[in-house]
Write a protein that holds these residues in place. Structure first.
Motif, PDB file in Angstrom:
ATOM      1  N   SER A 115       0.837  -1.201   0.000  1.00 25.04           N
ATOM      2  CA  SER A 115       0.000   0.000   0.000  1.00 25.04           C
ATOM      3  C   SER A 115       0.867   1.243   0.000  1.00 25.04           C
ATOM      4  N   ILE A 117       0.888   5.578  -1.637  1.00 29.02           N
ATOM      5  CA  ILE A 117      -0.011   6.622  -2.125  1.00 29.02           C
ATOM      6  C   ILE A 117       0.041   6.753  -3.640  1.00 29.02           C
ATOM      7  N   ARG A 118       0.984   6.064  -4.292  1.00 27.98           N
ATOM      8  CA  ARG A 118       1.091   6.151  -5.751  1.00 27.98           C
ATOM      9  C   ARG A 118       1.072   4.743  -6.332  1.00 27.98           C
ATOM     10  N   THR A 424      -8.350  13.628   0.207  1.00 27.74           N
ATOM     11  CA  THR A 424      -8.376  13.463  -1.246  1.00 27.74           C
ATOM     12  C   THR A 424      -7.216  14.217  -1.872  1.00 27.74           C
ATOM     13  N   THR A 474      -4.518  11.091 -11.597  1.00 29.96           N
ATOM     14  CA  THR A 474      -4.553  10.088 -10.537  1.00 29.96           C
ATOM     15  C   THR A 474      -5.173  10.723  -9.303  1.00 29.96           C
ATOM     16  N   ALA A 476      -6.484  10.035  -5.459  1.00 36.05           N
ATOM     17  CA  ALA A 476      -6.592   9.206  -4.260  1.00 36.05           C
ATOM     18  C   ALA A 476      -7.842   9.661  -3.519  1.00 36.05           C
ATOM     19  N   SER A 479      -7.741   6.810   1.668  1.00 32.00           N
ATOM     20  CA  SER A 479      -6.495   6.081   1.936  1.00 32.00           C
ATOM     21  C   SER A 479      -6.517   4.686   1.330  1.00 32.00           C
ATOM     22  N   THR A 482      -7.929   4.418  -5.110  1.00 31.99           N
ATOM     23  CA  THR A 482      -7.270   5.324  -6.052  1.00 31.99           C
ATOM     24  C   THR A 482      -7.794   5.075  -7.451  1.00 31.99           C
ATOM     25  N   ASN A 484      -7.131   6.140 -11.553  1.00 32.75           N
ATOM     26  CA  ASN A 484      -6.275   6.761 -12.566  1.00 32.75           C
ATOM     27  C   ASN A 484      -7.012   6.739 -13.898  1.00 32.75           C
ATOM     28  N   TYR A 522      -7.649  -0.644  -5.219  1.00 31.23           N
ATOM     29  CA  TYR A 522      -8.282  -0.653  -3.899  1.00 31.23           C
ATOM     30  C   TYR A 522      -7.386  -1.411  -2.920  1.00 31.23           C
ATOM     31  N   GLN A 529      -3.790  -5.626  -2.139  1.00 30.30           N
ATOM     32  CA  GLN A 529      -4.274  -4.595  -3.054  1.00 30.30           C
ATOM     33  C   GLN A 529      -4.964  -5.269  -4.237  1.00 30.30           C
TER      34      GLN A 529
END
Length: 755
Positions: A115, A117-118, A424, A474, A476, A479, A482, A484, A522, A529
């Motif tokens: 996990s 953030i990108r 967000t 992209t 988010a 948390s 995400t 894209n 997710y 993930q």
């Protein structure tokens, strides 16, 4: 009155928020690699106990904003480096600056995070493999992509034949390859569409590879249908080195890399190095290959300020070789030639490429990134082949020459912004790309003995332009979730001037294509993930084909989807699995007796990819890749709808050892199952199972290495084609498997000295 009250309430809310934020502080800094003293990108920086995580940018920078004045702890982690924690005290209305130096360390699979953030840019498998399996030869560069198989069928100088996700990719028709963002594939090439020769890359300089299977990445355009891979060369050398190799079959190689600036202590604002490679081999064929290759590369990297860097790369490459070509089964069975023999021993080639690459990256105070890249290549290619022997010309034979001279230049630019409101965040990228290929004397000629030109079959100049604009977003949303999404528009102008026509004729064709992408991620928990990738890609057709027959589709689309998971059931095991589907509006068919590739009908492929990486002990790692595919032609009738040479099941895997006492190595296998060699599966390309061994012993100043290809000395066919041919003296042609034998047991020793 209601509107007035609403506006007043909003104004009070904004003023209150601004007042609350006015006395908050920030913490920011730069992360460096201790060995190179240069900024380190993609480092995970966590604000411990606050649930906040950022990734260092292109300049190694990170920033946490709007923090309450208090002491904090920052945790830094990156694969191949020691975890580090740093204390920082934040004061109101101030930015606390922290610079961190990460120290390299043995690989720990527990460091890999599922996990982040990108997640759209996350490539944990890639970052692991490049550190656990150092590259020992040019072929290993391509094998870094899980599921990508290669085959050499013209000595060591010609680009490898590629296989991925149920594709016989020829030499790069449906996979986009780049080096430091500079294109490797050659469109409308004399030998085949998308021809990708990576031999101008010195293996010891490869720092990493970014890749993705399928047409899901917005900034990757033409040829990125089965997937794409970008190979990154080292920004700086941690120390200078000289490497000498010697092996069987008169194999010799020398490589050197010299750190030109040699700054030590503190942090570097610039670096520069020069590297070169010379290779010679006669190879294992009965006819000596006399293979020669020269590579020279120079690279400069400078930080003009804390937020701007410039990277300049220049390289030149030259190679010349003889090769034995493909031989038919009947020639070996009859004793006409041996397993490593040849029907036409005069085949061979010569090629060269000179590159200039400039990359400028600027990160604004608001963490917006502006990237500009300009590149240029001068390329020359000449290849002599004989696929059909005496099928067309029973006196002189069917040898052909494919030749071209090319100038390639282009631009890649992007502007990326980052915005966050609450939980967000948005990353928006706007991009522009331009590429133009100008060839002189693109030729297909009938020749004899590599010295006599009997007839020019094709001779002309190509002028091909590809311009593109794209936007990528992209988001988010939380948390866990995400999204894209992106879209790109490509414009092509294909022009061909036929120099054999009298008078010379010039034809042009133009077309544009829109390629949307949508990817969902997710995060179920810290170890699981889920993702869904969808998108449209395309491959362009050869300019000579589309201008000759304007009804041909220039830019046939490809539609794909991946449904997959990334899971760490426990800290030392990482698994990535995906079920995938890909539909192409137009397939390519290899025409052996002409030595060209022509467009055909529609096709579809579906399959399953599984990759697993497991740390058995502190020093021992295991990996396995399993890839299935079911490739079929859509327009052909059942039973005659197989796609020739498309792989249906492949697997690679092995054990890697990295000890703290200087010992390292790997034992690896690769397996390709039997696959159809023609449309009705009446001719089969035989599969193979081959093992390789690599062992190293390192001390502070030197490394001794032993490399063995085909450890068990398996007899195998590296490339195979169902080709109609006629041997000298035969009354009628025969269609059967023609093959290039794979490497037998092949051992090499190396010595590398560092300073």
């Amino acid at each position: 009155m209601k509107l007035k009250k609403l506006l007043t309430t909003l104004l009070i809310g904004v003023l209150t928020a601004q007042t609350a934020l006015a006395h908050l502080g920030n913490v920011a800094g730069v992360v460096y690699d201790q060995s190179t003293r240069l900024p380190l990108r993609n480092v995970s920086v966590q604000l411990v106990g606050q649930g906040r995580l950022v990734i260092t940018d292109e300049l190694g920078q990170f920033r946490f904003a709007n923090l309450v004045a208090a002491p904090y702890t920052l945790a830094f982690s990156h694969v191949g480096f020691q975890n580090q924690s740093v204390a920082a005290t934040v004061a109101n209305d101030q930015t606390t600056q922290i610079n961190v130096m990460l120290v390299s360390a043995p690989i720990e699979l527990s460091q890999v995070q599922v996990s982040t953030i990108r997640v759209h840019d996350q490539q944990p498998i890639s970052s692991l493999d490049i550190k656990l399996r150092p590259i020992t030869n040019s072929q290993e560069i391509l094998r870094l992509v899980p599921g990508l198989f290669i085959g050499q069928h013209a000595g060591g100088g010609k680009a490898e034949q590629l296989f991925l996700r149920g594709f016989d990719l020829d030499h790069g028709t449906d996979i986009r390859l780049t080096v430091d963002g500079m294109p490797v594939n050659m469109v409308s090439h004399a030998h085949g569409q998308g021809y990708a020769d990576l031999h101008f890359v010195i293996p010891e300089l490869v720092e990493g590879v970014d890749f993705k299977k399928g047409p899901y990445t917005t900034d990757k355009g033409n040829l990125a249908t089965a997937g794409w891979a970008d190979f990154r060369t080292r920004t700086a050398l941690d120390r200078s080195f000289v490497k000498l190799e010697a092996g069987q079959f008169d194999t010799y190689r020398a490589v050197a890399g010299i750190d030109l600036l040699g700054e030590r202590g503190g942090t570097k604002t610039q670096s520069a190095y020069l590297a070169s490679e010379y290779s010679y081999a006669n190879s294992y064929f009965d006819n000596p290959q006399h293979f020669k290759r020269v590579n020279v590369l120079g690279k400069y990297h400078g930080h003009f300020s804390a937020r701007t860097n410039l990277t300049l790369t220049g390289s030149t490459f030259w190679s010349k070789w003889n090769h034995s070509g493909q031989i038919p089964d009947r020639a070996v069975e009859s004793g006409l030639t041996g397993w490593f023999g040849s029907v036409d021993p005069t085949e061979g080639g010569e090629t060269s490429r000179t590159n200039l690459n400039a990359q400028l990256v600027t990160v604004t105070p608001r963490n917006h990134a502006l990237k500009n890249q300009f590149f240029y290549s001068n390329y020359n290619f000449e290849l002599y082949s004989n696929f059909t022997f005496f099928l067309k010309d029973s006196i002189n034979g069917d040898q052909i020459r494919q030749k071209e001279r090319r100038n390639l230049f282009g631009y890649n630019g992007s502007y990326t912004t980052q915005t966050a409101i609450g939980k967000t965040s948005w990353i928006t990228t706007l991009g522009a790309q331009y590429r133009q290929d100008l060839t002189q004397g693109s030729e297909l000629a009938h020749t004899k003995d590599r010295t006599i030109t009997l007839e020019r079959l094709q001779y002309g100049n190509v002028n091909e332009i590809n311009a593109a604009l794209y936007v990528d977003e992209t988001v988010a949303l939380s948390s866990r979730f995400t999204l894209n999404a992106g879209v790109r528009v490509d414009y092509f102008r294909s022009q061909y001037g036929d120099l054999l026509a009298s008078p010379v004729t010039i034809k042009r064709v133009t077309q544009a294509i829109v390629s949307p992408k949508l990817n969902l991620y997710y995060i179920v928990n810290s170890g699981l993930q889920l993702y869904l990738n969808t998108g449209k890609g395309f491959h362009s057709n050869d300019a000579r084909v589309v201008t000759a027959e304007s009804s041909r589709q220039i830019l046939p689309g490809g539609y794909g989807s991946d449904l997959g998971i990334v899971v760490k059931p426990f800290p030392r095991l990482l698994v990535n699995a995906a079920a995938w589907y890909l539909y192409l509006q137009q397939e390519f068919v290899y025409v052996g007796d002409e030595g060209v590739v022509e467009p055909s009908g529609r096709s579809r492929r579906m399959g399953l990819d599984v990759s697993a990486r497991y740390q058995l002990t502190k020093s021992l790692f295991a990996d396995v890749d399993l890839n299935t595919a079911n490739p079929r032609s859509v327009d052909a009738e059942a039973g005659r709808n197989y796609l020739p040479l498309a792989p249906v099941f492949t697997s690679t895997g092995g054990l890697s050892l990295q000890t703290g006492r200087g010992l390292s190595g790997s034992l690896r296998y690769r397996y390709m199952a039997d696959r159809p060699a023609n449309e009705d599966n009446t001719v089969v390309a035989t599969g193979y199972f081959v093992t390789d061994l690599q062992a190293n012993y390192s001390r502070s100043k030197y490394t001794l290495g032993l490399s063995i290809q085909n450890l068990l000395n398996t007899r195998w066919k590296e490339t195979q084609f169902d080709t109609e041919s006629r041997l000298k003296g035969e009354a009628e042609p025969v269609s059967e498997i023609h093959f290039t034998p794979g490497t037998p047991f092949f051992a090499r020793l190396s010595l590398t000295y560092f300073w």
